[in-house]
Write an enzyme that holds these catalytic residues in place. Structure first.
Site, PDB file in Angstrom:
ATOM      1  N   LYS A   1      40.526  49.009  36.312  1.00 11.61           N
ATOM      2  CA  LYS A   1      39.066  49.016  36.390  1.00 11.61           C
ATOM      3  C   LYS A   1      38.585  48.316  37.652  1.00 11.61           C
ATOM      4  O   LYS A   1      37.759  48.844  38.399  1.00 11.61           O
ATOM      5  CB  LYS A   1      38.447  48.335  35.167  1.00 11.61           C
ATOM      6  CG  LYS A   1      36.930  48.448  35.104  1.00 11.61           C
ATOM      7  CD  LYS A   1      36.289  47.367  34.250  1.00 11.61           C
ATOM      8  CE  LYS A   1      36.144  46.073  35.023  1.00 11.61           C
ATOM      9  NZ  LYS A   1      35.330  45.060  34.318  1.00 11.61           N
TER      10      LYS A   1
ATOM     11  N   ASP B   1      34.719  50.767  32.149  1.00  9.86           N
ATOM     12  CA  ASP B   1      34.436  49.486  31.509  1.00  9.86           C
ATOM     13  C   ASP B   1      33.902  49.760  30.108  1.00  9.86           C
ATOM     14  O   ASP B   1      33.937  50.893  29.626  1.00  9.86           O
ATOM     15  CB  ASP B   1      33.449  48.658  32.342  1.00  9.86           C
ATOM     16  CG  ASP B   1      32.063  49.284  32.398  1.00  9.86           C
ATOM     17  OD1 ASP B   1      31.861  50.384  31.829  1.00  9.86           O
ATOM     18  OD2 ASP B   1      31.167  48.678  33.004  1.00  9.86           O
TER      19      ASP B   1
END
Length: 212
Positions: A124, A142
């Site tokens: 991420k 996320d």
């Protein structure tokens, strides 16, 4: 299992979201790829609002990898304590700063594969930095992107990794980065975890969750 959006529906959904959030962008405040890297590490299990409050003070004095590599770890912990998980985050920021200096000439690498070599940098974080700072097409999954994309019906997956792969297959590569920001904006402003504002949502006629 509910069906997922067709490619045509997904494109239309993104078109509507772009009209709804024309200013969708990374809300972590930064002036360099390195500042973005630090801010993104700090953002784990912490809001962007709080991170920006903390970094607005830190970045007045400490902006470069050298600053963090040379900093006493206890001092760094104190500076970022408000962001939570501060011991682990301080360790990773300091260690990543050292690697950037030693292996990358003091410059944050622009490739996702290289960013993943930095201590504490997962997919991420690597995707956020590569896409936002260097324009590399990526979808950083996320909590908002995971919730919104699965809830709307872009994909139907049970974990972050599978969601990222499914979104890459569903969305044209030229829209990956923008889609990431659109999902986050929508998740924060309308498609919230609790009590989503379905009745006023601009995509409720397409959304699979609203259909149910």
């Amino acid at each position: 299992m509910k069906d997922i959006l067709t490619h045509e529906e997904a494109d239309l959904c993104l078109d509507i979201l772009e009209e709804t959030y024309p200013d969708a962008h990374c809300e972590l405040e930064h002036e360099s790829p390195f500042e973005l890297l630090v801010a993104t590490i700090l953002s784990a299990q912490c809001t962007d609002v709080r991170v920006n409050k903390v970094t607005s003070e830190i970045f007045k004095k400490y902006k470069r990898p050298e600053d963090f590599a040379e900093m006493d770890i206890k001092k760094l912990e104190g500076l970022i304590k408000e962001c939570g998980l501060f011991r682990n985050k301080a360790k990773n920021i300091k260690a990543s700063s050292c690697v950037i200096l030693e292996d990358y000439g003091g410059e944050v690498p622009n490739a996702i594969s290289e960013l993943l070599k930095l201590p504490g940098v997962g997919k991420k974080t690597a995707n956020v930095v590569a896409s936002t700072a260097f324009g590399v097409p990526a979808i950083a999954v996320d909590t908002h992107v995971f919730r919104v994309s699965n809830r709307i019906g872009f994909v139907h997956e049970k974990n972050v990794a599978d969601t990222e792969r499914a979104l890459q297959n569903k969305i044209d590569k030229s829209r990956w980065t923008k889609a990431h920001h659109l999902f986050i904006f929508h998740g924060r402003r309308c498609c919230t975890a609790r009590n989503p504002k379905c009745e006023s949502c601009t995509i409720n006629k397409i959304c699979r969750y609203y259909e149910v």
